[in-house]
Every structure is written in C-alpha cells, then in structure tokens.
Design a protein around this motif. Structure first.
Motif, PDB file in Angstrom:
ATOM      1  N   ARG A  87      -6.458   8.721  -5.296  1.00 16.82           N
ATOM      2  CA  ARG A  87      -5.750   8.520  -6.271  1.00 16.82           C
ATOM      3  C   ARG A  87      -4.133   8.689  -6.544  1.00 16.82           C
ATOM      4  NH1 ARG A  87      -9.487   8.010 -11.352  1.00 16.82           N
ATOM      5  NH2 ARG A  87     -10.498   6.916  -9.833  1.00 16.82           N
ATOM      6  N   ALA A  88      -3.571   7.624  -6.628  1.00 17.43           N
ATOM      7  CA  ALA A  88      -2.134   8.042  -6.927  1.00 17.43           C
ATOM      8  C   ALA A  88      -1.465   8.188  -8.117  1.00 17.43           C
ATOM      9  CB  ALA A  88      -1.015   6.630  -5.890  1.00 17.43           C
ATOM     10  N   VAL A  89      -0.352   8.959  -8.330  1.00 11.64           N
ATOM     11  CA  VAL A  89       0.205   9.115 -10.106  1.00 11.64           C
ATOM     12  C   VAL A  89       1.400   8.522  -9.746  1.00 11.64           C
ATOM     13  CG1 VAL A  89       0.707  10.738 -11.397  1.00 11.64           C
ATOM     14  CG2 VAL A  89      -0.785  11.429 -10.055  1.00 11.64           C
ATOM     15  N   ARG A  90       1.325   7.479 -10.476  1.00  5.75           N
ATOM     16  CA  ARG A  90       2.721   6.020  -9.800  1.00  5.75           C
ATOM     17  C   ARG A  90       3.700   6.927 -11.120  1.00  5.75           C
ATOM     18  NH1 ARG A  90       1.637   4.319  -5.265  1.00  5.75           N
ATOM     19  NH2 ARG A  90      -0.949   2.958  -4.990  1.00  5.75           N
ATOM     20  N   ALA A  91       5.072   7.147 -11.088  1.00  4.91           N
ATOM     21  CA  ALA A  91       6.345   6.869 -11.827  1.00  4.91           C
ATOM     22  C   ALA A  91       6.904   5.439 -12.032  1.00  4.91           C
ATOM     23  CB  ALA A  91       6.541   8.046 -11.397  1.00  4.91           C
ATOM     24  N   ASP A 129      -0.246   0.815  -0.089  1.00  4.45           N
ATOM     25  CA  ASP A 129      -0.273   1.664  -0.781  1.00  4.45           C
ATOM     26  C   ASP A 129      -0.931   1.400  -1.438  1.00  4.45           C
ATOM     27  OD1 ASP A 129      -0.507   4.646  -1.380  1.00  4.45           O
ATOM     28  OD2 ASP A 129       1.753   4.354  -1.869  1.00  4.45           O
ATOM     29  N   ALA A 130      -1.653   0.397  -1.847  1.00  2.00           N
ATOM     30  CA  ALA A 130      -1.896  -0.653  -3.220  1.00  2.00           C
ATOM     31  C   ALA A 130      -2.981   0.169  -3.769  1.00  2.00           C
ATOM     32  CB  ALA A 130      -1.602  -1.913  -2.277  1.00  2.00           C
ATOM     33  N   ASP A 131      -2.897   0.207  -4.919  1.00  2.00           N
ATOM     34  CA  ASP A 131      -4.314   0.387  -5.546  1.00  2.00           C
ATOM     35  C   ASP A 131      -4.877  -0.648  -6.359  1.00  2.00           C
ATOM     36  OD1 ASP A 131      -3.691   3.359  -6.218  1.00  2.00           O
ATOM     37  OD2 ASP A 131      -2.512   2.774  -8.454  1.00  2.00           O
ATOM     38  N   LEU A 132      -4.810  -1.885  -5.770  1.00  2.00           N
ATOM     39  CA  LEU A 132      -5.345  -3.204  -6.054  1.00  2.00           C
ATOM     40  C   LEU A 132      -5.271  -4.473  -4.873  1.00  2.00           C
ATOM     41  CD1 LEU A 132      -7.658  -5.170  -7.720  1.00  2.00           C
ATOM     42  CD2 LEU A 132      -5.994  -5.644  -8.912  1.00  2.00           C
ATOM     43  N   VAL A 133      -6.214  -5.238  -4.184  1.00  2.00           N
ATOM     44  CA  VAL A 133      -5.906  -6.227  -3.604  1.00  2.00           C
ATOM     45  C   VAL A 133      -6.828  -6.758  -4.680  1.00  2.00           C
ATOM     46  CG1 VAL A 133      -5.845  -7.500  -1.618  1.00  2.00           C
ATOM     47  CG2 VAL A 133      -5.135  -4.399  -1.634  1.00  2.00           C
ATOM     48  N   ASP A 183     -13.114   1.744  -5.541  1.00  2.00           N
ATOM     49  CA  ASP A 183     -12.803   2.519  -6.610  1.00  2.00           C
ATOM     50  C   ASP A 183     -12.371   2.131  -8.171  1.00  2.00           C
ATOM     51  OD1 ASP A 183     -12.104   4.440  -8.474  1.00  2.00           O
ATOM     52  OD2 ASP A 183     -10.139   5.555  -7.684  1.00  2.00           O
ATOM     53  N   PRO A 184     -13.534   1.980  -8.186  1.00  9.76           N
ATOM     54  CA  PRO A 184     -13.582   1.229  -9.520  1.00  9.76           C
ATOM     55  C   PRO A 184     -12.515   1.389 -11.199  1.00  9.76           C
ATOM     56  CG  PRO A 184     -15.318   1.463 -10.018  1.00  9.76           C
ATOM     57  CD  PRO A 184     -14.719   3.021  -8.605  1.00  9.76           C
ATOM     58  N   PHE A 185     -11.770   2.339 -10.558  1.00  7.24           N
ATOM     59  CA  PHE A 185     -11.559   3.332 -11.551  1.00  7.24           C
ATOM     60  C   PHE A 185     -10.122   2.799 -12.376  1.00  7.24           C
ATOM     61  CE2 PHE A 185     -15.732   5.718 -11.323  1.00  7.24           C
ATOM     62  CZ  PHE A 185     -16.589   4.707 -12.506  1.00  7.24           C
ATOM     63  N   VAL A 186      -9.343   2.750 -10.854  1.00 12.08           N
ATOM     64  CA  VAL A 186      -8.011   2.737 -11.237  1.00 12.08           C
ATOM     65  C   VAL A 186      -7.870   2.160 -12.267  1.00 12.08           C
ATOM     66  CG1 VAL A 186      -6.028   1.770 -10.111  1.00 12.08           C
ATOM     67  CG2 VAL A 186      -7.599   2.662  -8.586  1.00 12.08           C
ATOM     68  N   THR A 187      -6.167   2.686 -12.959  1.00 10.09           N
ATOM     69  CA  THR A 187      -6.185   1.701 -14.179  1.00 10.09           C
ATOM     70  C   THR A 187      -3.903   1.817 -13.610  1.00 10.09           C
ATOM     71  OG1 THR A 187      -4.737   3.662 -14.906  1.00 10.09           O
ATOM     72  CG2 THR A 187      -7.156   3.140 -15.861  1.00 10.09           C
ATOM     73  N   ILE A 188      -3.931   0.610 -14.021  1.00  8.82           N
ATOM     74  CA  ILE A 188      -2.462  -0.383 -13.552  1.00  8.82           C
ATOM     75  C   ILE A 188      -2.343  -0.897 -13.916  1.00  8.82           C
ATOM     76  CG2 ILE A 188      -1.692  -2.040 -12.055  1.00  8.82           C
ATOM     77  CD1 ILE A 188      -3.963  -2.353 -10.364  1.00  8.82           C
ATOM     78  N   PRO A 189      -0.426  -0.184 -14.744  1.00  7.52           N
ATOM     79  CA  PRO A 189       0.021   0.373 -15.458  1.00  7.52           C
ATOM     80  C   PRO A 189       0.936  -1.665 -15.415  1.00  7.52           C
ATOM     81  CG  PRO A 189       1.456   1.761 -14.613  1.00  7.52           C
ATOM     82  CD  PRO A 189       0.109   1.074 -14.269  1.00  7.52           C
ATOM     83  N   LEU A 190      -0.177  -2.368 -16.021  1.00  2.68           N
ATOM     84  CA  LEU A 190       0.954  -3.646 -15.887  1.00  2.68           C
ATOM     85  C   LEU A 190       0.990  -3.434 -17.139  1.00  2.68           C
ATOM     86  CD1 LEU A 190      -1.920  -5.678 -13.837  1.00  2.68           C
ATOM     87  CD2 LEU A 190       0.486  -4.880 -13.332  1.00  2.68           C
ATOM     88  N   ARG A 191       1.724  -5.361 -17.744  1.00  6.47           N
ATOM     89  CA  ARG A 191       2.515  -5.179 -19.170  1.00  6.47           C
ATOM     90  C   ARG A 191       2.639  -6.900 -19.407  1.00  6.47           C
ATOM     91  NH1 ARG A 191       9.036  -5.195 -18.728  1.00  6.47           N
ATOM     92  NH2 ARG A 191       9.640  -7.240 -18.003  1.00  6.47           N
TER      93      ARG A 191
END
Length: 417
Positions: A155-159, A280-284, A375-383
């Motif tokens: 799991r990646a840490v996104r900046a 390198d996508a968290d979600l498709v 991975d169902p636990f990924v969080t994505i900082p959308l707004r």
C-alpha cells in the motif's frame, strides 16, 4: 490452493515468496477485520472455511451440500429481480452462521477468499439471523489470502493530489473495423446485446472526475483503446471505466473491455492487454456489466477483467457481477465516490452506497451487483465537488493527451517505421 494457504507455510504471493498463516494474520489492518477463506471439499469432503484474525487461525467444516447449485440459483434469482430472500437466508446459514463464534461483535469488516461457485455470490445480499450482511459488515473479495497480504504490504503513501482518469461514452467499433480478433469480439458482444451507445456513461465519467483535484475525462473517440495502451498511466491514482464489457465464464479469450477504435487498435481490450499496462492505481472502477466474472481457476481465483488490473499494479478493483442499468449505476457510483471523499475505505464506501440504495427502497438486484476485489481498505483523498474550477478537468486532460502523444511517438521510434 486450500488449507495450506492459511494453515501452513506453503501459500505464495504474486512474487512467489512463501506467505505463512502468521504473516497473513499479522498483515490484517486491525482487530475488527477477519479474513475468511473457503475451500471446497473433494470426493465428498465438506467445504471448510478458515477464519484468520490477528489472534490466530481457526477452521470450521461446513455442513453445506450442493453449494454450487444453490449459489447459481441465488444469483439467477437476484439478477432476474425475483424474490431471493429464502435462498439468501439458506446460504447465509450455510456459509456464515457456523463461524459466528469465531467472529465476535468487534468484527465489522470481512475479506472473503471464495472457492469455485462461491466466487459468484454477492455476499452483501446474504441474510444473517438479523438482517442482510451489508447491514452488519463491510465486505471485500480477494483472489487468495496470499494476494491480499501482498496488496496490504505494498500500500502506497500518497503525498501529491489525487489524479483521476475517466473513460465514458466511447465511440464503439463499427463494422468497418475489420480483423479476425475484432470480428471474434464483435460476434461475442452481438450474442449478448451488441454495443449500443451508452450516452449516460459520458455523464458518469464527468461526474466522478469532479471528485479529484486533478482529472482527465475521455469520451467518444478520445476514450480509445489506443490511449489506454500507450499513455503513461502510472500517475493516476483512480481510473474509471464507464463502458461495455464482455466476460465469458468459459474462455478468457472472449473477455474484453470495449473502447473506441483508432490508431491501429480495434477498440477491444483483452485481459492480456490489461495485464501489460503499467499502473500505480489505488482503485480501478469497471462500471460495466458482469466485470467481476470470468473463468474460475483453482488456487488463482477468477480470471477475467479484475485479475489483469491487479497484475498490472492496481491495488483494488470495483466490479459488477451481473447486468446493470445506466441510471441505477450512476446513483450508486455517485454515493460511492461521495463516501470516499468523506475518508471511508473502499469496502466501507461501497457499503454506504448500498445502504443508501436500500433506504430508497431499491431491491438487491440494483445494489448487490457491485463488489470490491483486491485491497478493500485503501483510502483515497478525494474531495467533494463544490468549489472546483470548471476548467480544471479540461486543463489536466490536455496535459494527459500531450503526454500520451509523446508516448505514442516514443513507442513508434522503438518499433521503427
């Protein structure tokens, strides 16, 4: 596949390294999460479910004959919009009631590794003693316990701000796009209803793009297979497809996403093409019909459209288990992205979208089709969209198209004239 994946040290992740039961348990994100791996018995042996929690592993033999036939019947009833409540409770009693003692009240999230026909089950729509599974638990699907462990590890840490790419309302291949491979795919699509234009899918692509600070929306001729194959995609954290899909449960060779043709591409993108992408996508998100299905291989899960995206580098895929309608899909997709923008992990965000549909009185046929694989636990900082400049998506889209053109030129130089 089977008990050794969880009960011994012979499970393997995508890279081939052994994964032990202790490693799987240690990789679970918290004490409120449990992993369930179902292993179908052979030669009359019962199906066994292995329950993995941080505290250890337990196994339970299920008194569940004819699971395959019951699972298929359940899905058929749901897809047809018929009353499936009796079957939902019967399968819930067979598959989940026996492990209630291993799941205390603190467990609110499940990662399920199905086997055989259980891959087709919409687990959220099963009934427990006191309601639907979705009312109690957030559920995600994993191809294997080892794959789930590997995905949690990487799991990646996104900046940087989220970048989102959305395909919608493609201009589908016409008869003039001849070729043996294209003809085979076209024939397969024709047998399932053809390739009518999906006008609402363009609006869906624009809708989801508004949730990211940087996004690109590709519609009609721009929503092309050529772009998908040749653009630099590894900078996008979310990739959304609103299109047609074909998934054959007997042959991977008759499985594809349909995008716009052009630049030497037929528009049909098969599993091999998808696996060759560099992501390198968290979600498709595969917002198309039956995208969670495919050929079930022992020990490898479903080989269709979800597995190639995971192989290409995606951490999770949201897909569907049967035919879905445009209007229904758009509402669920919007609620899903809204929940992601509130900081919920994927499986919990999808659960929120389903609960919203239930509150509106919608039947399981409309909401139970959607599932999270990976991975169902990924969080994505959308707004949330409010306040976003109207020109942002177009500006980013232009930059992406320029990058794609450069990528095509580089590819042509490598291949020669």
């Amino acid at each position: 596949r089977g008990a050794p994946h969880v009960a011994a040290d012979t499970g393997h992740g995508p890279g081939g390294a052994p994964v032990s039961a202790a490693e799987i348990a240690g990789a679970l994100p918290d004490d409120r999460t449990a992993l369930l791996e179902y292993v179908g018995g052979t030669s009359g042996a019962p199906t066994t479910v292995f329950v993995v929690r941080r505290s250890g592993v337990t196994s339970v033999a299920l008194d569940a004959d004819s699971l395959t036939e019951r699972a298929r019947r359940f899905v058929s009833l749901l897809e047809a919009g018929r009353d499936a409540s009796g079957m939902a409770r019967a399968l819930g009693a067979a598959l989940l009631d026996p492990i209630a003692d291993a799941l205390d009240d603190g467990v609110t999230r499940l990662v399920i590794v199905p086997d055989g026909a259980l891959h087709a089950i919409p687990w959220d729509a099963l009934r427990l003693r006191d309601g639907f599974v979705v009312e109690k638990l957030a559920v995600g699907i994993a191809p294997s316990a080892a794959v789930a462990t590997e995905l949690w590890r990487r799991r990646a840490v996104r900046a940087a701000p989220v970048r989102l790419l959305a395909f919608g309302d493609p201009a589908f291949p016409a008869e003039r796009d001849a070729g043996a491979a294209a003809d085979a795919y076209r024939s397969a699509f024709e047998s399932t209803g053809g390739l009518p234009r999906l006008r609402a899918s363009g609006g869906e692509a624009k809708l989801v793009a508004r949730y990211a600070p940087r996004s690109a929306v590709l519609v009609r001729e721009a929503a092309s297979a050529s772009f998908l194959k040749r653009a630099a995609l590894d900078s996008f954290q979310v990739i959304h497809f609103a299109t047609h899909a074909l998934v054959d449960e007997q042959s991977v060779a008759r499985t594809a996403l349909a995008l716009a043709p052009g630049d030497g591409e037929s528009g049909f993108v098969g599993p091999g093409d998808l696996a060759a992408l560099e992501l390198d996508a968290d979600l498709v998100v595969l917002s198309a019909c039956r995208t969670a299905g495919g050929v079930v291989l022992s020990g490898e899960g479903v080989q269709g459209l979800t597995a190639p995206f995971l192989e290409a580098g995606a951490r999770s895929v949201v897909a569907t288990q049967w035919q879905i309608a445009d209007q229904t899909t758009t509402r669920i997709v919007e609620r899903f992205y809204d929940a992601l923008a509130r900081g919920l992990p994927l499986s919990e965000a999808l659960r929120e979208a389903k609960l919203d549909a239930m509150r509106r009185g919608r039947p399981p046929r409309e909401w139970a089709a959607f599932t999270v694989v990976g991975d169902p636990f990924v969080t994505i900082p959308l707004r949330h969209p409010a306040g976003r400049p109207w020109w942002a998506a177009g500006a980013v889209a232009l930059l992406v198209l320029v990058a794609a053109s450069a990528g095509v030129r580089r590819a042509r130089r490598r291949l020669g004239p």
